[in-house]
Design an enzyme around this catalytic site. Sequence first.
Site, PDB file in Angstrom:
ATOM      1  N   ASP A 360       8.727  -7.188   6.479  1.00 10.31           N
ATOM      2  CA  ASP A 360       9.210  -6.794   5.272  1.00 10.31           C
ATOM      3  C   ASP A 360       9.978  -7.260   4.978  1.00 10.31           C
ATOM      4  O   ASP A 360      10.024  -7.217   3.438  1.00 10.31           O
ATOM      5  CB  ASP A 360       8.452  -5.104   5.319  1.00 10.31           C
ATOM      6  CG  ASP A 360       6.900  -4.973   4.950  1.00 10.31           C
ATOM      7  OD1 ASP A 360       6.766  -5.765   4.733  1.00 10.31           O
ATOM      8  OD2 ASP A 360       6.908  -4.070   5.901  1.00 10.31           O
ATOM      9  N   TYR A 441       1.977  -0.479   0.639  1.00  9.28           N
ATOM     10  CA  TYR A 441       2.303   0.429   1.630  1.00  9.28           C
ATOM     11  C   TYR A 441       3.319   0.790   1.479  1.00  9.28           C
ATOM     12  O   TYR A 441       4.528   0.039   0.591  1.00  9.28           O
ATOM     13  CB  TYR A 441       2.651  -0.456   3.063  1.00  9.28           C
ATOM     14  CG  TYR A 441       1.295   0.025   4.121  1.00  9.28           C
ATOM     15  CD1 TYR A 441       1.926   1.553   4.450  1.00  9.28           C
ATOM     16  CD2 TYR A 441       0.956  -0.379   4.536  1.00  9.28           C
ATOM     17  CE1 TYR A 441       0.773   2.152   5.050  1.00  9.28           C
ATOM     18  CE2 TYR A 441      -0.295  -0.074   5.489  1.00  9.28           C
ATOM     19  CZ  TYR A 441       0.229   1.291   5.539  1.00  9.28           C
ATOM     20  OH  TYR A 441      -1.697   1.962   6.521  1.00  9.28           O
TER      21      TYR A 441
END
Lengths: 734, 734
Positions: A360, A441
């Site tokens: 990420d 998320y």
Amino acid sequence: MGTPRSSTSSNFTVIKSPNENVWGGLTDVETASVVHWLLQQPELNLTATDDAGEWDNTISLVELMRPNKSDVLQYLDHDQPPPTRYAHVVLDVRATLDPYYAEILVGPLPVTNQSATTWVPLEYPYTRKTQGRIRNLDADHDTIHSEWLYKISASIVDITLELFNGTALGLDNDTIRNSGINPLWQGDGRTIRWNTFWNLPVDDFDASSILPLGLFFKSDITGRDPSKWKLEGWLYNNIFYETTNAFRKAYYSPGFVKLLSNVEGDWARTDQQGPILPEDQKQPSVMLAPSGARYALDTNQKYVTWMGFSFYIGFSRDTGVSIFDVRYKGQRILYELGLQEALSHYAGNDPVQSSTAYLDSFYGFGPYTFELVKGYDCPIYATYLNTSFYKSESTHTHVDSLCLFEYDTDYPIQRHTTQSYVSSTKNIYLTLRSVSTIGNYDYTISYTFHLDGTIGIEIRASGYIQAAHSTHNTNYGYQIHSALSGSMHDHILNFKADFDILGTANSIELTSLVPITTTYPWSNPNRPRNTMHLSRRILSSETESRLNFPQSATTTMLSIINQDARNSYNEYRGYRVLPSSPLSSGHLTIINSSTLIHAAHWSEHDIQITQHHDHEPRSAHPYNNQDVYNPVINFNEFFDGEDLNQTDLVVWVNLAMHHVPTTGDLPNTVMTTAVAGVRFVSGNYFMGGQSRGTVNMVRVGFGDEDVVEEVETFGQAREMVEVVVRPVEEVLWG
Amino acid sequence: MGTPRSSTSSNFTVIKSPNENVWGGLTDVETASVVHWLLQQPELNLTATDDAGEWDNTISLVELMRPNKSDVLQYLDHDQPPPTRYAHVVLDVRATLDPYYAEILVGPLPVTNQSATTWVPLEYPYTRKTQGRIRNLDADHDTIHSEWLYKISASIVDITLELFNGTALGLDNDTIRNSGINPLWQGDGRTIRWNTFWNLPVDDFDASSILPLGLFFKSDITGRDPSKWKLEGWLYNNIFYETTNAFRKAYYSPGFVKLLSNVEGDWARTDQQGPILPEDQKQPSVMLAPSGARYALDTNQKYVTWMGFSFYIGFSRDTGVSIFDVRYKGQRILYELGLQEALSHYAGNDPVQSSTAYLDSFYGFGPYTFELVKGYDCPIYATYLNTSFYKSESTHTHVDSLCLFEYDTDYPIQRHTTQSYVSSTKNIYLTLRSVSTIGNYDYTISYTFHLDGTIGIEIRASGYIQAAHSTHNTNYGYQIHSALSGSMHDHILNFKADFDILGTANSIELTSLVPITTTYPWSNPNRPRNTMHLSRRILSSETESRLNFPQSATTTMLSIINQDARNSYNEYRGYRVLPSSPLSSGHLTIINSSTLIHAAHWSEHDIQITQHHDHEPRSAHPYNNQDVYNPVINFNEFFDGEDLNQTDLVVWVNLAMHHVPTTGDLPNTVMTTAVAGVRFVSGNYFMGGQSRGTVNMVRVGFGDEDVVEEVETFGQAREMVEVVVRPVEEVLWG
């Protein structure tokens, strides 16, 4: 990061930090001056600023280069001036057949005297020495979509219309979309994509990642010439078709099996649903701060003090919040504590789930650290701070995207009942929190500080899962809706904990509880006793410092200690590392992932210890996914057998959530169980329990008939306070 | 258990339970009638009531016999009348050379017609069939102290005065005490004690267990004739002396090494100490319930409902609180959930630590469940309930010793940020809590209920540790004060979770995340991929149902499922068991403990599953320590290979705290780290996330400029409420 808004946070105590926050980021003026200077350097050949055409050279990032620890310690501990400031710049060099990111250092700052400012390639913090050049597989991002993926999608529009009642043509009225794997397949000098189709929700809900449609295609996009890109096949219902024609032919043949589509509905929407629960329309319990904040803050220097703790807040594009120079009662415990990388590694019977391993920091935690929901993400009374990130030549701000607040657990930190009295102590703690939403998320990341000297990290995940089409995925997840598999995946988040226990010369002590069979001077020599003892060991070097909990049948505790700092009972002073999560493993399930190759070796053990070096400041690099065979930072290379005995150590801790989604994860994952944490707890560091310092304790003495005879409250606040609980709506409109 | 006091708990909703609480305990009238009846039965030969002389036969316990599940289910589910009530009575038969406890059943209740009431030996719930007779090694408790231990202590009063400046003679001015091991050594037909001396505090603080003095003696107290008891030796500084003369001779010889004593001081006192922390005299954050309680309660039947959950509360001498018939939205999830036993197993170089393995139900959690500290153990606004226990012919009450309250975590249960909105949901939960202080240790035990259908158990420990003299104990603990070792010990608490997932026919599914190497139709057949998949397995029988987490390198999840209750996606409906504690092992470190022998085989694995039987209601018996070679309940005998496939199952879960005390545990253990828990989380049980049911969520919509355009609050309470925060002192004087 800006100053707090007075409306929500005017009541903390204002202080001045003892030192300059050398990790605090660039000022807006510094950023602007660097951008201005960069554009004036002809050899950089910058043809535009951010996000220009695919054949422009642009500036991707301008932020503070975090100074080397060795320099900072000279400043903090040895009366030297603060380290010279440099900008960390990333250039996106795409006006070339071999596009790359160029990492450079610009400085010294501020850029006042143009000629004194120079740039140099940034290479020293990376294990791969390429003069800071990192290949860019994403240079043709727009062309890949407009000239390639949409055209492939268009080539089977008859099929997508019939199968999915949708088209993905890059138009506003698209009703399906396609997206691909990350990292791309990079073997054999080729760059291969797999893409799949997803339904789009019919409303605003962000549900697309739970609406997979089960059709996949593979393409070779090596090089920058779209005419040389190749469609390499289709996959549907676990059957691979090498060409579009082959797929079409099969599709229109009798007996072709058409799979169910996943379609949005209330099951995918996060709004309230179903009959209202009894009494739910009464106000629930709510935490209040009747006397306002009890911490102090230097908002310019982002410096916080609370109940003996102090720390500075840093913030970066790649990893969001880190904290620095964390001290308790003036003594440094951690030089640095912060997220390094977050991996979400999926698996599945299909190529997209199997090849998805999001790293990420590529997207960056910083730009996705959004405004917090007051009264929900953090209490209404919290102090909210802004964060900033570089975008298009200047600094952009997310207001109220960090929060700082005190909270009371529902249990005391200490209590004891005796025949004549009962004593109990409140368990008040401080939290620094941010939430980063990377796509589907949401990671809630909290740093906590406790009255006993404990420091904690807690991560919780929510948001929409990324799910798979359920066909042939039985071994990779539970079926959780019509044609939906809750695709199994591991979240592994790596944190750097650079401990300095009474100086930088530290060691790791492992203390194991070991079953033994032995005799004693007082026991029958012919009947050995089955009992247990402690086995203590100092880790020698990086050859044995990549560990999993539990190591074996024994329970082992890991402590960072200073062998030269024994307490008066001859025990090492130190801090214990206590991981805590619902499932015990803190490392990636997959062994030698074919998707990650060398990009995330940090994810392979629960806790790993290295000797500190200025040239190993981070375990991961945001562009590791651009070259997984030769990543910028290969964590394995940190382990070169160096001594760990009384040297400066870094503890790299993984927090893991092994996630096999169930129907309970629809529409969003629940944060009560999607959690992992670690606590750093004093171990013989202090001479006694630090919680005795607070006045928020009570001792109630009683006589023979259990009648209260004494209530000792130790000088704690005694005034009556009126508090008004306002509907959260008022605050949220603000 | 009595009714709540109106002063603190008048605001919950009053309801009537749908059924009778058949686990709720005897009424005072029932207890009195049973005592009266027992005293009239000549064959019982009761010569006195509780705690009479050592040669009396007395009544130790009168409480409700919990009905068999098979009978209760007839009542709850099949319209049959409630099971006939019986009293569970324990007689302490000591008017004999072979004293024993007699477990009997008395009934039916109420004892209205004297002749209809009978007693029978209680044997069926025990693995050892002895007509309910259990030998009593503690019959001569008073004589052992007055006629034996104090005399031994007196025999070396010259030495204790010189070494410890103290005497232990059983007098009011004793300044030291001695105490012994539990269980006693029971091999070879002998009963052996080890005792050691402890300093007494000079004030009221309960610090004696951290003031060991390092002198030990061994005595054989087999049989009831004190003239046959034998002192068998002394141990000091790891040297064993077979007689008092030998010890005295050594003591007065040149070169005898005298050890340091542990002496009370501020280090051992729990009161506030040290400079007051900045801002600590301001009111800290506090949880309030602005609209009062949001649960409903039938105080007579001890029946609770909250946000779809319902359950009945039971309470017993041995194990305190259990809950029964736990339902969510009307459907039973657990028939029973409750503590079975708590083991504290120490180890050390000395015979007292090495031989100490407290099995706390011997003392009983019920009688030690004391009044809670309002505002500290539970919020001030909690509903406080009474508990009662049998003592001296009647029921005694601990007022306000259970609490029930709602709380809000500092994080939401769900959140997600998108480009156009952010949604977030409050994470409100309900807690039922009690605290039992068994000697030096305080166990806080909480049952929690969550908006997603999760049920949790959490235990936290505080109070004074039991420490050892530090000499020769380096391998058994850290030295934490002058002559003090924080004696290593394992706390293992066993809970019974009798799940009924959509009926009693249930199975255990193990789902493991397993690394694999494989190929797919879409992958290169010559290059197998390293990835992972799920391995699912149903436990077959009790031959393979004693498990540890993690089982191996893989991460395994355990679910209680019903194979005959698949959801519409063909997945088994069930609940997952998710243990959570800072260190991962949930079982005793020691293998085949020489101290416990067969008394606590339940402690040897993390989680164990058996077929349910009315005759196996409990994993442990309070008198297991009286005959460790032949305990009343030997948990090993539950495992006789029975089928676990779609039968009624019981899950026995251990919560463990492996404790190696540090200076931070002085004066009291800190509850932030001394914690273990387990959560039962829905797994494909519902069709979607249950947290969508609450109205305490928000969706904030924003436009292009991030300006708030919508705040949807779903009908939640909107009124402004004024709350007064009062100093806790007022409440505590109450």
